[in-house]
Design an enzyme around this catalytic site. Structure first.
Site, PDB file in Angstrom:
ATOM      1  CB  ALA A 197      18.301 -23.917  81.016  1.00 61.71           C
ATOM      2  CG  ASP A 198      21.023 -18.810  84.572  1.00 57.06           C
ATOM      3  OD1 ASP A 198      21.624 -19.460  85.448  1.00 57.06           O
ATOM      4  OD2 ASP A 198      20.562 -17.673  84.767  1.00 57.06           O
TER       5      ASP A 198
END
Length: 195
Positions: A72-73
Site C-alpha cells: 500500500a501507499d
C-alpha cells in the site's frame, strides 16, 4: 485458480499492521527497500496505485503460489500537489502550514499480488478538512510527534489530527493508511477471509 492460503504484508507501517491485526487476520511481514518514485505525468489516485503496484512487483519473484502480498501507499494531495513523507522538520512544518485551514484529499493505493501472478490494484479517497492551526500548534506537533514517517506530515490518529481535523468525507482508516473495507472485500474474493 490456485487457492491463496497465506497473506504477506509488505509494509513497515505500524498503523497498517494494527489495522490488519484488528481485522483478525494472520499475516507474515516481509520488508524490502523499494524506491518510491513515480512518473511525473501521474496524478492523484494514479500515483498511489502506481506506487503500491511498484512495491508489489519487487516481491513477485519470491512469492510462492499459495501466497498473496499486500502493498500500500498513502499520499496526501493538496489540489494536484502530492505531499509525500517530509524529509525533515522544516519540510513537515511547510506541509502542515499549507494544509491548515483547508481541505485536502488522501489517497491510499493497494496492490494484492498473488504468487501465480494475478494482480488487483485499487485505491480509496478521503477528503479531510483541517481547521486553521497556529504556528505554535504546528511547531508543537512537529517537535513532539513523528511527522516524518507520514504522508503530508501528519497522522489523523495523532495529536494534530485530534485537534485539527474537523471533518472527513470517506474512510478514516484510509487516512490512517489502509482502506480496510476495500481490503476485506478483495481478500474475501481470494478466499483469505470469511465470517
Amino acid at each position: 485458480m490456485s487457492v491463496v492460503t497465506k497473506l504477506v504484508l509488505a509494509s513497515n507501517s505500524p498503523r497498517r499492521r494494527q489495522l490488519l491485526t484488528d481485522l483478525g487476520l494472520k499475516y507474515e511481514i516481509r520488508l524490502r527497500e523499494v524506491e518510491e518514485t513515480y512518473p511525473a505525468h501521474l496524478r492523484r489516485a494514479e500515483v498511489a496505485e502506481y506506487l503500491a503496484a511498484h512495491k508489489a512487483a519487487a516481491y513477485a519473484p519470491d512469492l510462492a503460489p499459495h501466497e498473496v502480498v499486500l502493498t500500500a501507499d498513502t499520499i496526501v494531495c493538496l489540489e494536484d500537489d502530492v505531499l509525500n513523507k517530509p524529509a525533515d522538520a522544516a519540510e513537515a512544518t511547510r506541509m502542515l502550514t499549507r494544509l491548515q485551514g483547508r481541505a485536502h484529499d488522501v489517497f491510499t493505493g493497494v496492490c494484492l499480488l498473488r504468487g501465480d501472478g494475478h494482480r488487483t490494484v485499487f485505491s480509496d479517497q478521503t477528503r479531510v478538512h483541517f481547521r486553521a492551526l497556529s504556528p505554535a500548534e504546528i511547531e508543537f506537533y512537529v517537535r513532539n510527534f513523528s511527522p516524518l514517517d507520514k504522508a503530508g506530515a501528519y497522522g489523523a490518529q495523532d495529536w494534530v489530527g485530534m485537534v485539527g481535523v474537523t471533518r472527513l468525507e470517506g474512510s478514516y482508516f484510509n487516512v490512517m493508511g489502509l482502506p480496510v473495507h476495500r481490503v476485506w472485500e478483495e481478500l474475501a474474493k481470494l478466499r483469505l477471509v470469511a465470517v
